[in-house]
Design a protein around this motif. Structure first.
Motif, PDB file in Angstrom:
ATOM      1  N   ASP A 360      55.406  59.021 -34.276  1.00  0.00           N
ATOM      2  CA  ASP A 360      56.372  57.933 -34.339  1.00  0.00           C
ATOM      3  C   ASP A 360      56.952  57.852 -35.754  1.00  0.00           C
ATOM      4  OD1 ASP A 360      54.951  56.284 -36.128  1.00  0.00           O
ATOM      5  OD2 ASP A 360      53.922  55.208 -34.529  1.00  0.00           O
ATOM      6  N   THR A 361      57.946  57.004 -35.956  1.00  0.00           N
ATOM      7  CA  THR A 361      58.590  56.902 -37.265  1.00  0.00           C
ATOM      8  C   THR A 361      58.236  55.611 -38.002  1.00  0.00           C
ATOM      9  OG1 THR A 361      60.565  55.892 -36.266  1.00  0.00           O
ATOM     10  CG2 THR A 361      60.547  58.296 -36.525  1.00  0.00           C
ATOM     11  N   LEU A 362      57.455  54.704 -37.375  1.00  0.00           N
ATOM     12  CA  LEU A 362      57.139  53.412 -37.972  1.00  0.00           C
ATOM     13  C   LEU A 362      55.668  53.279 -38.378  1.00  0.00           C
ATOM     14  CD1 LEU A 362      59.188  51.031 -35.624  1.00  0.00           C
ATOM     15  CD2 LEU A 362      59.865  52.019 -37.825  1.00  0.00           C
ATOM     16  N   TYR A 363      54.875  54.324 -38.105  1.00  0.00           N
ATOM     17  CA  TYR A 363      53.442  54.319 -38.451  1.00  0.00           C
ATOM     18  C   TYR A 363      52.711  53.146 -37.797  1.00  0.00           C
ATOM     19  CZ  TYR A 363      54.919  57.791 -41.836  1.00  0.00           C
ATOM     20  OH  TYR A 363      55.458  58.915 -42.417  1.00  0.00           O
ATOM     21  N   TRP A 364      53.024  52.906 -36.523  1.00  0.00           N
ATOM     22  CA  TRP A 364      52.334  51.865 -35.784  1.00  0.00           C
ATOM     23  C   TRP A 364      51.013  52.420 -35.232  1.00  0.00           C
ATOM     24  CZ3 TRP A 364      56.505  49.192 -32.190  1.00  0.00           C
ATOM     25  CH2 TRP A 364      57.409  48.504 -33.005  1.00  0.00           C
ATOM     26  N   ALA A 365      49.977  51.628 -35.321  1.00  0.00           N
ATOM     27  CA  ALA A 365      48.708  52.043 -34.741  1.00  0.00           C
ATOM     28  C   ALA A 365      48.861  52.181 -33.226  1.00  0.00           C
ATOM     29  CB  ALA A 365      47.617  51.032 -35.075  1.00  0.00           C
ATOM     30  N   GLY A 366      48.161  53.158 -32.660  1.00  0.00           N
ATOM     31  CA  GLY A 366      48.269  53.392 -31.221  1.00  0.00           C
ATOM     32  C   GLY A 366      49.056  54.654 -30.925  1.00  0.00           C
ATOM     33  N   TRP A 367      49.758  54.652 -29.779  1.00  0.00           N
ATOM     34  CA  TRP A 367      50.436  55.870 -29.315  1.00  0.00           C
ATOM     35  C   TRP A 367      51.892  55.556 -29.009  1.00  0.00           C
ATOM     36  CZ3 TRP A 367      45.661  54.064 -28.022  1.00  0.00           C
ATOM     37  CH2 TRP A 367      44.583  54.831 -28.454  1.00  0.00           C
TER      38      TRP A 367
END
Length: 385
Positions: A360-367
């Motif tokens: 992803d491009t926002l570095y959010w935890a998860g998938w």
């Protein structure tokens, strides 16, 4: 050369010494090496005929290139010799008294338009059976009947067995009409009706053997078959397609990436998949690559694919590596297809390496990274695209 082949060659050479000149000549015709109108065996001595059979079956380099193919052809020759020897023995045991002999019908010695194995033998009515010699010849079959018969035989047996029966059978097996009709009956056709295959037999077998060479492309068996190259963020995960159905409704799962790069790969050994080196070098069939990918709607994502054609040392010969595909936040999250066709790639291709992945491009935890599924590598006829 292995011990088994050496033993088989010795048996064949010894058997050839027991055959008469006529039987050697008929054996050449049955094996399809008599030439046009049997010109290559007419008038040949026993020694010359034996030498021809040995050269064409026991010493021919291209025939012996494959261990399995070489052994198969030698076993076929051994069987042909056994048929002749058994028939000759049976003829010797027939009754010699005319009163014990069944009447025979008269056949034309040279039917119009037929020669070689398809030609008849002229025999006098009432001739003793003991006076008839085994000729190795087959009953006359009209070509359309023979073709229809071959259309109902498994294709591998048509090429590996039926083609060796005699010259006439070989000509029918090698004809375009047989394989064009086989393609029609089994539903194999070109995408463009104006482009016809140059070799219908090659086209048939490529269509029949066409399949996805990648293992577990839809995540149905977890990560089996895949090598994980990078497992960043919260690592690869397998999810259901319930949120965004795939265009192919048989696809039920996908591989999901996380907030740091996730990449996985497969290495395809073409020879193990049935595509021999000589075949790949001589024909260079099209290699079609396909991959499906999609972002999540609420998060941006990056997708990357790289496919390489490798030589026997696993060094690249050709590469398909387009630029990274970037999706913005709240972008359309439908499934997209990446395709490429390798053509005229030259000799030496032995392996195919398939690599894809993203994040992803926002570095959010998860998938929340790119999702991939239904990847494929297919070997296809060149007229197919």
């Amino acid at each position: 050369m292995n011990r088994e082949r050496e033993t088989l060659l010795d048996e064949i050479e010894q058997s050839l010494w027991t055959l008469t000149e006529d039987n050697l000549r008929h054996l050449c015709v049955r094996c399809g090496i008599g030439g046009v109108d049997d010109s290559e065996v007419k008038g040949k001595s026993r020694r010359a005929l034996r030498r021809k059979l040995i050269q064409d079956f026991c010493e021919k380099e291209d025939l012996m290139e494959s261990e399995d193919e070489g052994m198969f052809c030698l076993l076929q020759l051994k069987d042909e010799i056994k048929v002749i020897l058994d028939s000759e023995d049976a003829a010797k045991r027939l009754p010699t008294s005319p009163s014990q002999s069944a009447p025979t019908t008269q056949l034309d010695s040279e039917p119009s338009g037929e020669t070689g194995a398809a030609a008849g033998r002229k025999e006098e009515v009432g001739a003793p059976q003991s006076s008839r010699k085994f000729t190795g010849m087959l009953p006359v079959l009209p070509l359309d009947v023979l073709e229809e018969m071959l259309l109902n035989v498994p294709p591998q047996q048509v090429v590996c067995v039926c083609r060796l029966v005699c010259r006439e059978w070989k000509e029918v097996v090698d004809s375009d009409s047989l394989w064009r009709e086989r393609c029609r009956r089994e539903g194999y056709q070109t995408c463009d009706a104006t482009k016809l295959p140059k070799d219908w037999r090659l086209f048939y077998f490529l269509c029949k053997n066409r399949r996805n060479l990648l293992k577990n492309p839809r995540a149905d068996d977890k990560f089996k078959g895949w090598e994980i190259m990078e497992n960043g963020g919260d690592r690869w995960k397998i999810e259901s397609v319930e949120e965004v159905p795939h265009p192919d409704n048989t696809v039920q799962k996908y591989f999901a990436t996380s907030y740091s790069t996730c990449r996985k790969s497969q290495l395809i050994d073409l020879e193990k998949e049935g595509y021999r080196p000589s075949f790949m070098d001589d024909f260079q069939p099209d290699i079609i690559i396909s991959d499906w990918y999609a972002p999540r709607r609420e998060c941006g994502a990056k997708y990357k694919i790289c496919v390489e054609l490798l030589n026997h040392k696993k060094q690249p010969i050709k590469k398909f590596s387009p630029g990274t595909v970037i999706f913005q936040n709240w972008d359309d999250h439908k499934w997209n297809q990446m395709t490429h066709v390798f053509k005229n790639y030259g000799p030496g291709v032995r392996y195919i390496r398939f690599i894809h992945g993203g994040k992803d491009t926002l570095y959010w935890a998860g998938w929340y990274g790119i999702r991939v599924t239904n990847s494929s590598i297919e070997i296809c006829p060149s007229v197919d695209r």
